[in-house]
Design an enzyme around this catalytic site. Sequence first.
Site, PDB file in Angstrom:
ATOM      1  N   ASP A  72     -55.900  27.383 -45.281  1.00 38.29           N
ATOM      2  CA  ASP A  72     -56.936  26.349 -44.414  1.00 38.29           C
ATOM      3  C   ASP A  72     -55.964  25.728 -43.630  1.00 38.29           C
ATOM      4  O   ASP A  72     -54.731  25.435 -43.949  1.00 38.29           O
ATOM      5  CB  ASP A  72     -57.447  25.445 -45.534  1.00 38.29           C
TER       6      ASP A  72
ATOM      7  N   GLU B 263     -61.189  13.297 -51.033  1.00 38.55           N
ATOM      8  CA  GLU B 263     -60.245  13.036 -51.655  1.00 38.55           C
ATOM      9  C   GLU B 263     -59.562  11.864 -51.623  1.00 38.55           C
ATOM     10  O   GLU B 263     -58.197  11.588 -52.351  1.00 38.55           O
ATOM     11  CB  GLU B 263     -58.824  14.094 -51.599  1.00 38.55           C
TER      12      GLU B 263
END
Length: 338
Positions: free
Chosen positions: A36, A125
């Site tokens: 990613d 997050e």
Amino acid sequence: MKYLRGAAGIILSLIFSVCFICSPAFAASRLYHGMDVSSWQGDIDFHAVRAAGIEVVYIRTGVGPDYVDSRFQSNYENALDAGMKIGYYHYVTASNTIQARQQAEFFYSLIQDKQIDCYPAMDFESFPGLSRQEINAIGLAFMETLASRLGYGPALYTDSYNAAALWNSGFSSYPLWVADYDVNQPESTGPWDTWDGFQYSDTGQVPGVSGNADMDFFKDSMFIVSQPPQPEPSPGAIGALLTYKVQGGDTLWGISRRFRTTVDQLAELNRIANPNVIYTGQILEIPDAPGTIIYRVKSGDTLSAIANRFDTSVSDLAYTNGIANPNLIYAGQVLVIP
């Protein structure tokens, strides 16, 4: 994109040539090597990345309500040109459900005209000052809004600690992309039966990338299976052909019971070699089943309204369709009416 536990761990490095060395073994029909990326990786040579054996890339679209990653467009174009399978993630900064819905709409606006091979993912997050209940409500608002725009449920990115300690079972119907470093497999997947994506290192070395890269394994269940257009069944349609997206906790036996068919028929129609192995997010074709009443959820529907429409109960609908959270349905979802 880093997971929150903050464990330094032992640095994991992959040595690339023609193939990967020391890949962990997992029980899956196939694992795909992935990574990613965001603007932090700078200019990436995706042809070199692909030649090194990386097949899947998740690209950061942006952050919050209006920031577009400066490398988003170029990463997309270059990954596409290199023939990679592409997914997207968006870093969520919402502190309430209204902001969550706005950020989901923004995320969708950035990817709606692009090739999407993998389930788009919510990366939520950082939540200073928010309670667990507030975090779950914000996350759910984002996921539901995005699902209503996409026509299918997105994925959730989190670390293994928060998979167990933070997210409630209402999220387990969404594909799980979990981070846990210096382990052969995640320590926990919480309410999820298994993982669909596993970010196992943030210190990978990949040809074509300067510096460290986030490294992942992805199962087939992270891929959106393209289906031929299906006729929209009218409410109460009898014996309509349909497709079904496997939910967390599903078994082929349970699905066969729900749709009045058999495990053998489902396995043959969907070319499943091992009837005991299906994955969350997998798309199954359902054979024609006379006498089965189906309904495809539309934007704005609630389980209560659908129950009233068909003279049944929310609890019966939830039980028949394996819905853990009656408040969580999404546009395009296929329901069997008991």
